[in-house]
Design an enzyme around this catalytic site. Structure first.
Site, mmCIF file in Angstrom:
data_model
loop_
_atom_site.group_PDB
_atom_site.id
_atom_site.type_symbol
_atom_site.label_atom_id
_atom_site.label_comp_id
_atom_site.label_asym_id
_atom_site.label_seq_id
_atom_site.Cartn_x
_atom_site.Cartn_y
_atom_site.Cartn_z
ATOM 1 N N SER A 50 -35.054 19.202 -36.672
ATOM 2 C CA SER A 50 -35.013 17.745 -36.846
ATOM 3 C C SER A 50 -35.072 16.948 -35.549
ATOM 4 C CB SER A 50 -33.760 17.342 -37.628
ATOM 5 O OG SER A 50 -33.943 17.608 -39.004
ATOM 6 N N LYS A 55 -37.902 14.423 -35.204
ATOM 7 C CA LYS A 55 -37.834 13.011 -35.598
ATOM 8 C C LYS A 55 -37.787 12.075 -34.388
ATOM 9 C CE LYS A 55 -35.439 13.929 -40.006
ATOM 10 N NZ LYS A 55 -35.434 15.399 -40.004
ATOM 11 N N SER A 87 -30.083 12.184 -40.085
ATOM 12 C CA SER A 87 -31.334 12.945 -39.970
ATOM 13 C C SER A 87 -32.107 12.987 -41.278
ATOM 14 C CB SER A 87 -31.038 14.371 -39.482
ATOM 15 O OG SER A 87 -32.200 14.962 -38.947
#
Length: 453
Positions: A72, A75, A136
């Site tokens: 993640s 991102k 997230s």
């Protein structure tokens, strides 16, 4: 003779060793254990790096170019592109996005990191950024992507990859926009031409580059990541509160001074990753750790902070920001340069880092930013004649070449006269001719002749 050669070898070895970079006093595991963390060998990051957020100077690095799944922390690129769109005036933090049926469906996939999204409801960019950075959320990441890019999901991936290359992230490739493989979205997110089972690839150095540019260009991003708990849609039926996964934040489980961001990530393939930044005084550092622990032990989300904190504390305690090149003339690799500004860098134990000139900038060698440092110009040199001889007006007259004052005709006549003299000697001409040559030998020509010999 042997003793002499041995002495020479010893001197060369000392010079060679002295020229090598100073090695870390201890390995990261030992450092973490000495810092009081219950770290073990199977927790150690597969790659780690610490950089100065002002200059991009690398202060620590292990396996910085090892390719790894960012999970993640992917991102962070979407966040960077969102802030770029804001700075370009395309959107604002208050721009509203209406959730679609697809958004709601993605939000309902249990296996993904998500949150409550209801079709038909509006969400501001500020709220979407908060949910992307703190809990997230995969769905809010895609909602931002669809807002800032008019093309399809495949072309947005191309934008991510093109941006990575433009920033210098040369070992990065994105196959999805969130860090979760696209095959996990049950068909709701399937970029054309992208392998649905492929994980993204980055390096610790590349993620440090991304964080460096994000913080440098858009420091307001830290306003979204500096709290251990955030709430969105407060006072409405859609209100949600999220606890940060960044446990190094002050007030967190492993909180330390100065931490105010940035992003964590984990997956079965990646283990546990983190991009963490902290500021103390005027110094800001960025730390990246990849591959801490393994997915089977979910406490890895805590373990990564053992190493993040150890690296930050080590860098803050052993480096000081100092002037390493005062304004004026500097000689780098034999070339002289001038600059109007002092160059500051992080200095460890009083040993100044190696300097270089890149893109007309004096900077610390190995910086992740090729445009960091201070602008330089080549130092002025005396004016030169096309023949390579210094003009009388460009240097001290005492140092002017004797030949530079001799007419060109003399240079042309010298070879001819020299041939005649040699022929005369060879034929053994009479004393009268020799006497004549002796007279010539007392003149200007003979001086030229003797000098050329």
């Amino acid at each position: 003779m042997k003793k002499f050669l041995l002495g020479i070898c010893s001197v060369l070895l000392a010079v060679f060793v002295g020229a090598l970079p100073v090695a870390a006093e201890e390995d990261l595991l030992t450092m973490a254990q000495k810092a009081g963390y219950p770290a073990t060998a199977d927790m150690v990051p597969k790659a780690s790096i610490v950089v100065d957020a002002d200059s991009g100077q690398i202060l620590w690095g292990e396996n910085v170019d090892l390719k790894w799944d960012p999970a993640s922390t992917t991102k962070t690129m979407v966040v960077y592109l969102t802030f770029e769109a804001i700075s370009q005036g395309k959107i604002t933090l208050d721009t509203e996005v209406v959730a679609t049926e697809t958004d709601q469906a993605i939000a309902g996939i249990y296996a993904l990191s998500n949150n409550k999204i209801v079709a038909g409801e509006t969400y501001t960019v500020r709220e979407l950024l908060t949910m992307t950075l703190v809990p997230s959320s995969n769905v809010t990441t895609l909602m931002l992507a669809h807002l800032i890019h008019e093309g399809d999901d495949a072309s947005f991936l191309q934008l991510m990859n093109d941006t990575a290359q433009s920033l210098g992230m040369t070992n990065t490739h994105f196959y999805n926009g969130t860090g979760a493989v696209s095959g996990a979205f049950e068909g709701y997110y399937a970029p054309a031409g992208s392998d649905p089972a492929a994980s993204n690839e980055v390096t610790a150095k590349d993620m440090a580059i991304l964080a460096y540019h994000l913080i440098k260009k858009h420091p307001e991003v830290l306003e979204f990541t500096n709290s251990t708990q955030v709430t969105v849609k407060a006072g409405t039926p859609l209100e949600e509160t999220f606890d940060a996964y960044n446990y190094s934040l002050p007030g967190g489980k492993y909180g330390i001074e100065g931490v105010d961001g940035l992003k964590t990530g984990s997956s079965p393939q990646a283990g546990f990753n983190a991009i963490i930044t902290a500021k103390r005084g005027e110094t800001r550092l960025i730390t990246v750790v990849l591959g801490v622990g393994n997915w089977a032990d979910q406490n890895g989300e805590y373990y990564r902070h053992f190493f993040v904190n150890t690296l930050l504390e080590h860098a803050f305690s052993t480096y000081q920001r100092q002037v390493v090149a005062p304004a004026g003339e500097q000689e780098i690799d034999g070339q002289k340069w001038t600059t109007d500004q002092d160059l500051y860098a992080m200095v460890k134990d009083g040993v100044a880092p190696q300097l270089t000139v890149v893109n007309d900038h004096l900077q610390v060698a190995g910086s992740i930013d090729p445009m960091s440092g201070v602008a330089v110009k080549t130092a002025k040199k005396p004016t030169e004649h096309s023949s390579g001889l210094l003009l009388p007006g460009g240097t001290d007259k005492k140092k002017t070449s004797f030949f530079s004052s001799v007419p060109l005709l003399v240079y042309l006549l010298v070879p001819v006269l020299l041939v005649l003299v040699l022929v005369g000697i060879f034929l053994g001409r009479g004393k009268r001719r020799k006497a004549k040559h002796s007279e010539i030998g007392n003149g200007t020509y003979s001086r030229r002749h003797r000098r050329r010999k």
